[in-house]
Design an enzyme around this catalytic site. Structure first.
Site, PDB file in Angstrom:
ATOM      1  N   ASN A  77       2.577 -13.647  15.295  1.00 52.55           N
ATOM      2  CA  ASN A  77       2.270 -12.960  14.044  1.00 52.55           C
ATOM      3  C   ASN A  77       2.225 -13.898  12.841  1.00 52.55           C
ATOM      4  O   ASN A  77       2.294 -13.452  11.696  1.00 52.55           O
ATOM      5  CB  ASN A  77       3.286 -11.847  13.791  1.00 52.55           C
ATOM      6  CG  ASN A  77       3.343 -10.849  14.926  1.00 52.55           C
ATOM      7  OD1 ASN A  77       4.360 -10.715  15.615  1.00 52.55           O
ATOM      8  ND2 ASN A  77       2.232 -10.179  15.176  1.00 52.55           N
ATOM      9  N   ILE A  83       1.963 -14.553   7.280  1.00 53.05           N
ATOM     10  CA  ILE A  83       2.783 -13.725   8.158  1.00 53.05           C
ATOM     11  C   ILE A  83       2.204 -12.319   8.190  1.00 53.05           C
ATOM     12  O   ILE A  83       1.842 -11.755   7.142  1.00 53.05           O
ATOM     13  CB  ILE A  83       4.249 -13.660   7.666  1.00 53.05           C
ATOM     14  CG1 ILE A  83       4.820 -15.074   7.521  1.00 53.05           C
ATOM     15  CG2 ILE A  83       5.115 -12.871   8.628  1.00 53.05           C
ATOM     16  CD1 ILE A  83       6.049 -15.126   6.655  1.00 53.05           C
ATOM     17  N   CYS A  84       2.079 -11.788   9.374  1.00 53.40           N
ATOM     18  CA  CYS A  84       1.665 -10.395   9.509  1.00 53.40           C
ATOM     19  C   CYS A  84       2.912  -9.560   9.762  1.00 53.40           C
ATOM     20  O   CYS A  84       3.414  -9.500  10.885  1.00 53.40           O
ATOM     21  CB  CYS A  84       0.671 -10.242  10.675  1.00 53.40           C
ATOM     22  SG  CYS A  84       0.122  -8.555  10.914  1.00 53.40           S
ATOM     23  N   LEU A  85       3.387  -8.965   8.699  1.00 56.41           N
ATOM     24  CA  LEU A  85       4.598  -8.151   8.824  1.00 56.41           C
ATOM     25  C   LEU A  85       4.411  -6.920   7.949  1.00 56.41           C
ATOM     26  O   LEU A  85       4.096  -7.028   6.757  1.00 56.41           O
ATOM     27  CB  LEU A  85       5.824  -8.970   8.386  1.00 56.41           C
ATOM     28  CG  LEU A  85       7.194  -8.324   8.519  1.00 56.41           C
ATOM     29  CD1 LEU A  85       7.478  -7.951   9.966  1.00 56.41           C
ATOM     30  CD2 LEU A  85       8.279  -9.245   7.998  1.00 56.41           C
TER      31      LEU A  85
END
Lengths: 171, 304
Positions: free
Chosen positions: A104, A111-113
């Site tokens: 991610n 960041i993919c959050l």
């Protein structure tokens, strides 16, 4: 998927590029961040830390250490947190400063959050962000990877760990 | 030895006057030594009826008990000239005790020397020390069975009384240390001494504050004192504002901002804020049982 994130970033940047025009907003953001900094230092959580970079309280540098019993154990990752004057109503922009091989996290450190995007809540703070990213390291969401190679390799933890160590550069 | 003590008594004030404050500790030590020496000599003269030097301290306590009464010293002792106070009958010993005070304790205060202020400074600690001695002695001895030591202490008390008055006039700040020495109705009691009623008023105030603000501690603990979003302190309206059923409290300002500019969801539970429910809850909060509201208003009063 990367485009998606980039688009989100641009959108956030579009909102954020407003100059610090409202003094009252800046004052309230400053107050909130100072309070967070105080709480963070008083708590002294193991494995996460953050501090404003230089004189600008809107730019922080954070560090997280890889969780125990994960492929990131013993690794120290640096992050940059950039707050807008709309914080905490809008999330800060958080990026990895050194390369992190993770499903991610893209190669630029984005960041993919979810909590840093649509699931953001003004009740979150720097500490909860850092703890969330720390737990994300050990529990990636492989269904929507930014780094598809890492997502594919995650099943083989030994190989994955080798890649993590190969690409790891202490910041 | 006794002669030495006397000589010290006489010379110490002059010396300390010359050498200034550095000698203060030295001087008080010497004075103490003088007192001890004098006492010891008294015991020795009573018990052994002959002049002797140091080294007989271990004999003195039991000897004093066994022979508590003063015995007139014989003229052939040869100490009469050296230490006349021990050789005299009780009445004269009282006088002599005062004499000891005059020569030793009071000289810096009473002697009309040019360096009087300095002398006062030096006299202070010794005087207070003497008061402490006298107080402890007064607790230990009874007036019904006076022995030699008792008389000495008594006379010291008298001397102390005098020095206290003098020192009280010249050094008022030092009286705080030995407040016991003053009776509340003492006419000479300096006005700058802390008043009992004044002292009492402070804790009472504190108590009243706690009683007011902590009337119902649970409401204070359960309600956050500041908004978790903007970290500003809750005011009276904010603290009775319940924006969401989940119990996550924010201030009216942040609620307005989230409702109008943000997604309109509660930061605590992510549920959409229900405007109707909000106003209802404000009404509920306003209609809380009396202690709840009252404790809040009291805490506000105490704070401001």
């Amino acid at each position: 998927m990367q485009d998606n994130i980039a688009g989100g970033g641009v959108a956030a940047g579009g909102k954020q590029h407003q100059p610090i025009s409202k003094g009252a907003d800046y004052q309230s953001v400053m107050k909130r961040l100072q309070s967070e900094l105080m709480a963070l230092m008083m708590r002294g959580d193991p494995g996460v830390s953050a501090f404003p970079e230089g004189d600008n309280i809107l730019c922080w540098k954070g560090t997280i250490t890889g969780g125990k019993d994960t492929v990131y154990e013993g690794m120290i990752y640096k992050l940059s947190l950039s707050f807008s004057t709309e914080y905490p109503f809008k999330p800060p922009k958080v990026k990895f400063e050194n390369t992190c091989f993770h499903p991610n996290v893209d190669l630029c450190g984005n960041i993919c959050l979810d909590i840093l995007q649509d699931k953001w809540s003004s009740a979150y703070d720097v500490r909860s962000i850092l703890l969330s990213i720390q737990s994300l390291l050990g529990e990636p969401n492989n269904d929507s990877p930014l780094n598809s190679q890492a997502a594919a390799l995650w099943a083989n933890q030994e190989e994955f760990k080798k890649m993590v160590e190969k690409l790891y550069k202490p910041a | 030895m006794g002669y030495d003590a006397m000589a010290n008594n006489a010379s110490v004030p002059a010396m300390s006057r010359d050498f200034g404050k550095k000698k203060k500790a030295n001087r008080s030590a010497k004075l103490k030594q003088c007192k001890l020496d004098a006492r010891r000599e008294q015991w020795l003269s009573q018990v052994k009826n002959k002049s002797c030097l140091d080294g007989s301290t271990e004999a003195s306590p039991t000897a004093t008990i066994s022979q508590p009464r003063m015995s007139l010293p014989r003229p052939d002792q040869g100490v009469l000239g050296i230490r006349p106070r021990n050789m005299n009958p009780q009445l004269e010993m009282e006088h002599d005790g005062l004499g000891l005070r005059d020569s030793g304790l009071d000289s810096p205060v009473q002697s009309p020397t040019p360096g009087r202020g300095e002398g006062d400074d030096k006299g202070g600690p010794d005087d207070w020390e003497a008061i402490a001695d006298a107080l402890s002695a007064a607790g230990n001895h009874t007036r019904i069975t006076p022995d030699a030591e008792k008389i000495t202490e008594d006379s010291m008390m008298n001397g102390v009384e005098d020095t206290r008055l003098v020192a009280g006039a010249t050094k008022p700040d030092a009286n705080q240390v030995t407040r016991r020495a003053w009776r509340p109705d003492d006419a000479a009691r300096p006005h700058c001494l802390p008043n009992l009623s004044k002292q009492r008023s402070f804790p009472v105030n504190i108590e009243r504050r706690f009683a007011a603000s902590g009337w119902d501690p649970r409401t204070i603990i359960s309600a956050p004192s500041s908004c978790p979003i903007c970290v500003e302190d809750f005011d009276l309206t904010d603290s009775s504002f319940l924006p969401c059923y989940c119990g996550f409290r924010i201030c009216l300002f942040c609620h307005k901002k989230i409702s109008e500019e943000g997604d309109g969801r509660c930061p605590g539970c992510r549920k959409k804020y229900d405007r109707v429910a909000c106003t209802e809850k404000i009404v509920i909060a306003a209609g809380l049982p009396l202690p709840f509201r009252f404790s809040r208003s009291c805490s506000m009063n105490a704070r401001t």
